[in-house]
Scaffold this active site. Sequence first.
Site, PDB file in Angstrom:
ATOM      1  N   LYS A   1      45.346  81.022 -57.047  1.00  0.00           N
ATOM      2  CA  LYS A   1      45.631  81.521 -58.400  1.00  0.00           C
ATOM      3  C   LYS A   1      45.251  82.998 -58.526  1.00  0.00           C
ATOM      4  CE  LYS A   1      42.925  78.384 -60.288  1.00  0.00           C
ATOM      5  NZ  LYS A   1      42.446  77.681 -59.064  1.00  0.00           N
TER       6      LYS A   1
ATOM      7  N   ARG B   1      41.395  74.111 -68.685  1.00  0.00           N
ATOM      8  CA  ARG B   1      40.973  73.256 -67.585  1.00  0.00           C
ATOM      9  C   ARG B   1      40.636  71.855 -68.052  1.00  0.00           C
ATOM     10  NH1 ARG B   1      38.825  77.456 -63.978  1.00  0.00           N
ATOM     11  NH2 ARG B   1      38.231  76.449 -62.048  1.00  0.00           N
TER      12      ARG B   1
ATOM     13  N   ARG C   1      36.593  82.358 -47.935  1.00  0.00           N
ATOM     14  CA  ARG C   1      36.930  83.441 -48.883  1.00  0.00           C
ATOM     15  C   ARG C   1      35.821  84.488 -48.948  1.00  0.00           C
ATOM     16  NH1 ARG C   1      38.567  81.908 -54.776  1.00  0.00           N
ATOM     17  NH2 ARG C   1      36.727  80.602 -54.587  1.00  0.00           N
TER      18      ARG C   1
ATOM     19  N   ARG D   1      31.192  84.130 -52.828  1.00  0.00           N
ATOM     20  CA  ARG D   1      30.790  83.557 -54.108  1.00  0.00           C
ATOM     21  C   ARG D   1      29.752  82.463 -53.905  1.00  0.00           C
ATOM     22  NH1 ARG D   1      36.286  82.335 -57.410  1.00  0.00           N
ATOM     23  NH2 ARG D   1      35.180  80.370 -57.783  1.00  0.00           N
TER      24      ARG D   1
ATOM     25  N   ARG E   1      33.984  70.866 -57.282  1.00  0.00           N
ATOM     26  CA  ARG E   1      35.029  71.524 -58.087  1.00  0.00           C
ATOM     27  C   ARG E   1      36.355  70.794 -57.947  1.00  0.00           C
ATOM     28  NH1 ARG E   1      34.101  77.060 -55.427  1.00  0.00           N
ATOM     29  NH2 ARG E   1      36.157  77.634 -56.218  1.00  0.00           N
TER      30      ARG E   1
HETATM   31  P1  AP5 Z   1      42.120  82.398 -54.373  1.00  0.00           P
HETATM   32  O1  AP5 Z   1      43.326  83.177 -54.735  1.00  0.00           O
HETATM   33  O2  AP5 Z   1      40.790  83.059 -54.579  1.00  0.00           O
HETATM   34  O3  AP5 Z   1      42.176  80.935 -55.051  1.00  0.00           O
HETATM   35  P2  AP5 Z   1      41.935  80.474 -56.539  1.00  0.00           P
HETATM   36  O4  AP5 Z   1      42.949  79.440 -56.849  1.00  0.00           O
HETATM   37  O5  AP5 Z   1      41.843  81.655 -57.458  1.00  0.00           O
HETATM   38  O6  AP5 Z   1      40.536  79.762 -56.329  1.00  0.00           O
HETATM   39  P3  AP5 Z   1      39.209  79.779 -57.194  1.00  0.00           P
HETATM   40  O7  AP5 Z   1      38.160  79.168 -56.307  1.00  0.00           O
HETATM   41  O8  AP5 Z   1      38.904  81.132 -57.762  1.00  0.00           O
HETATM   42  O9  AP5 Z   1      39.578  78.801 -58.307  1.00  0.00           O
HETATM   43  P4  AP5 Z   1      38.643  78.036 -59.182  1.00  0.00           P
HETATM   44  O10 AP5 Z   1      39.578  77.550 -60.201  1.00  0.00           O
HETATM   45  O11 AP5 Z   1      37.813  77.015 -58.498  1.00  0.00           O
HETATM   46  O12 AP5 Z   1      37.564  79.135 -59.622  1.00  0.00           O
HETATM   47  P5  AP5 Z   1      37.340  79.989 -60.961  1.00  0.00           P
HETATM   48  O13 AP5 Z   1      36.885  81.320 -60.558  1.00  0.00           O
HETATM   49  O14 AP5 Z   1      38.498  79.857 -61.883  1.00  0.00           O
HETATM   50  O15 AP5 Z   1      42.270  81.949 -52.840  1.00  0.00           O
HETATM   51  C1  AP5 Z   1      41.237  81.218 -52.199  1.00  0.00           C
HETATM   52  C2  AP5 Z   1      41.164  81.647 -50.723  1.00  0.00           C
HETATM   53  O16 AP5 Z   1      42.390  81.265 -50.079  1.00  0.00           O
HETATM   54  C3  AP5 Z   1      41.019  83.164 -50.538  1.00  0.00           C
HETATM   55  O17 AP5 Z   1      40.198  83.412 -49.436  1.00  0.00           O
HETATM   56  C4  AP5 Z   1      42.463  83.645 -50.241  1.00  0.00           C
HETATM   57  O18 AP5 Z   1      42.472  84.785 -49.430  1.00  0.00           O
HETATM   58  C5  AP5 Z   1      43.062  82.421 -49.527  1.00  0.00           C
HETATM   59  N1  AP5 Z   1      44.487  82.253 -49.823  1.00  0.00           N
HETATM   60  C6  AP5 Z   1      45.168  82.558 -50.953  1.00  0.00           C
HETATM   61  N2  AP5 Z   1      46.483  82.266 -50.821  1.00  0.00           N
HETATM   62  C7  AP5 Z   1      46.620  81.747 -49.562  1.00  0.00           C
HETATM   63  C8  AP5 Z   1      47.731  81.242 -48.828  1.00  0.00           C
HETATM   64  N3  AP5 Z   1      48.981  81.204 -49.372  1.00  0.00           N
HETATM   65  N4  AP5 Z   1      47.506  80.780 -47.569  1.00  0.00           N
HETATM   66  C9  AP5 Z   1      46.246  80.792 -47.032  1.00  0.00           C
HETATM   67  N5  AP5 Z   1      45.170  81.277 -47.683  1.00  0.00           N
HETATM   68  C10 AP5 Z   1      45.352  81.737 -48.938  1.00  0.00           C
HETATM   69  O19 AP5 Z   1      36.142  79.166 -61.634  1.00  0.00           O
HETATM   70  C11 AP5 Z   1      34.864  79.149 -61.046  1.00  0.00           C
HETATM   71  C12 AP5 Z   1      33.929  78.338 -61.929  1.00  0.00           C
HETATM   72  O20 AP5 Z   1      33.834  78.938 -63.238  1.00  0.00           O
HETATM   73  C13 AP5 Z   1      34.345  76.891 -62.204  1.00  0.00           C
HETATM   74  O21 AP5 Z   1      33.959  76.010 -61.174  1.00  0.00           O
HETATM   75  C14 AP5 Z   1      33.625  76.624 -63.523  1.00  0.00           C
HETATM   76  O22 AP5 Z   1      32.266  76.378 -63.310  1.00  0.00           O
HETATM   77  C15 AP5 Z   1      33.757  77.938 -64.259  1.00  0.00           C
HETATM   78  N6  AP5 Z   1      34.979  78.009 -65.078  1.00  0.00           N
HETATM   79  C16 AP5 Z   1      36.025  78.877 -64.928  1.00  0.00           C
HETATM   80  N7  AP5 Z   1      36.976  78.648 -65.849  1.00  0.00           N
HETATM   81  C17 AP5 Z   1      36.507  77.601 -66.603  1.00  0.00           C
HETATM   82  C18 AP5 Z   1      37.063  76.881 -67.692  1.00  0.00           C
HETATM   83  N8  AP5 Z   1      38.274  77.190 -68.200  1.00  0.00           N
HETATM   84  N9  AP5 Z   1      36.329  75.862 -68.211  1.00  0.00           N
HETATM   85  C19 AP5 Z   1      35.114  75.542 -67.713  1.00  0.00           C
HETATM   86  N10 AP5 Z   1      34.547  76.180 -66.673  1.00  0.00           N
HETATM   87  C20 AP5 Z   1      35.243  77.200 -66.114  1.00  0.00           C
END
Ligand code: AP5
Length: 208
Positions: free
Chosen positions: A13, A88, A127, A155, A166
């Site tokens: 994402k 979410r 990552r 992270r 997660r």
């Molecule tokens: P990346 O692009 O970083 O993936 P992502 O989908 O953004 O993954 P996240 O881990 O950031 O998502 P998340 O939803 O768990 O975390 P968030 O920060 O929102 O890619 C991942 C890796 O894969 C990278 O190394 C990249 O290079 C590689 N990659 C990308 N595309 C690729 C491809 N096509 N092929 C191969 N490799 C690839 O949330 C974190 C925490 O915050 C949550 O756990 C929660 O505690 C809190 N939080 C955030 N939002 C909320 C909410 N709305 N409600 C409650 N808690 C929340």
Amino acid sequence: MRIILVGPPGAGKGTQAARLVDSYNIPHISTGDMLRAAVAAKTELGKQADECMSRGDLVPDGLVIAMTVERLGQPDCARGFMLDGFPRTRAQAFALTDALEKAAIVLDAVVLIEVPDDQIVGRIVGRRSDPETGKIYHLSFQPPPPEIVDRLVQRKDDTEDACRARLAKYHAETAPIVDYYAEQGRLKRVDGVGSADEVELRIKAALA
Ligand code: AP5
């Protein structure tokens, strides 16, 4: 354009949002990034969010909804936005619908980036991000230039245990809201397996 990106942790994402916001000239609103900034700044919100995030739990709805609705009300969102990581939960989805209806704003699409569970842990533990540019890399799949490797950071929630927590939360709490948007006819499913370039092209085709 008013777009929501949904998908499991590590679906890509953040990677795709960084590419797409330039094309559509809209702000990237990542609730994960906003919460990490609050943790780093040790604000009251950050203190409340820190423990939940480290465990791989969701931050309570009330906190995240207030933060996101406030952000969407800022002037740069008037021309559109790309929401990444919100909503979410069902409560967040309903709160967003309510806020958008009050502002007479219509969502254009909800893009679901689909990646099988067995590929998620490998993406997450490899990552690394660049604190200077905010760019996301993967040690194997999207290797960083050698000269910046030493400054890259991992992270706190990118451990295998937190990643599995997660992923479980995603299936329990977030996957159900996909049906909510499908029923509204707004859902676009995109295969997230393949290179980041290939996935970007698929998303653009789905949004065209
Ligand atoms: P990346 O692009 O970083 O993936 P992502 O989908 O953004 O993954 P996240 O881990 O950031 O998502 P998340 O939803 O768990 O975390 P968030 O920060 O929102 O890619 C991942 C890796 O894969 C990278 O190394 C990249 O290079 C590689 N990659 C990308 N595309 C690729 C491809 N096509 N092929 C191969 N490799 C690839 O949330 C974190 C925490 O915050 C949550 O756990 C929660 O505690 C809190 N939080 C955030 N939002 C909320 C909410 N709305 N409600 C409650 N808690 C929340």
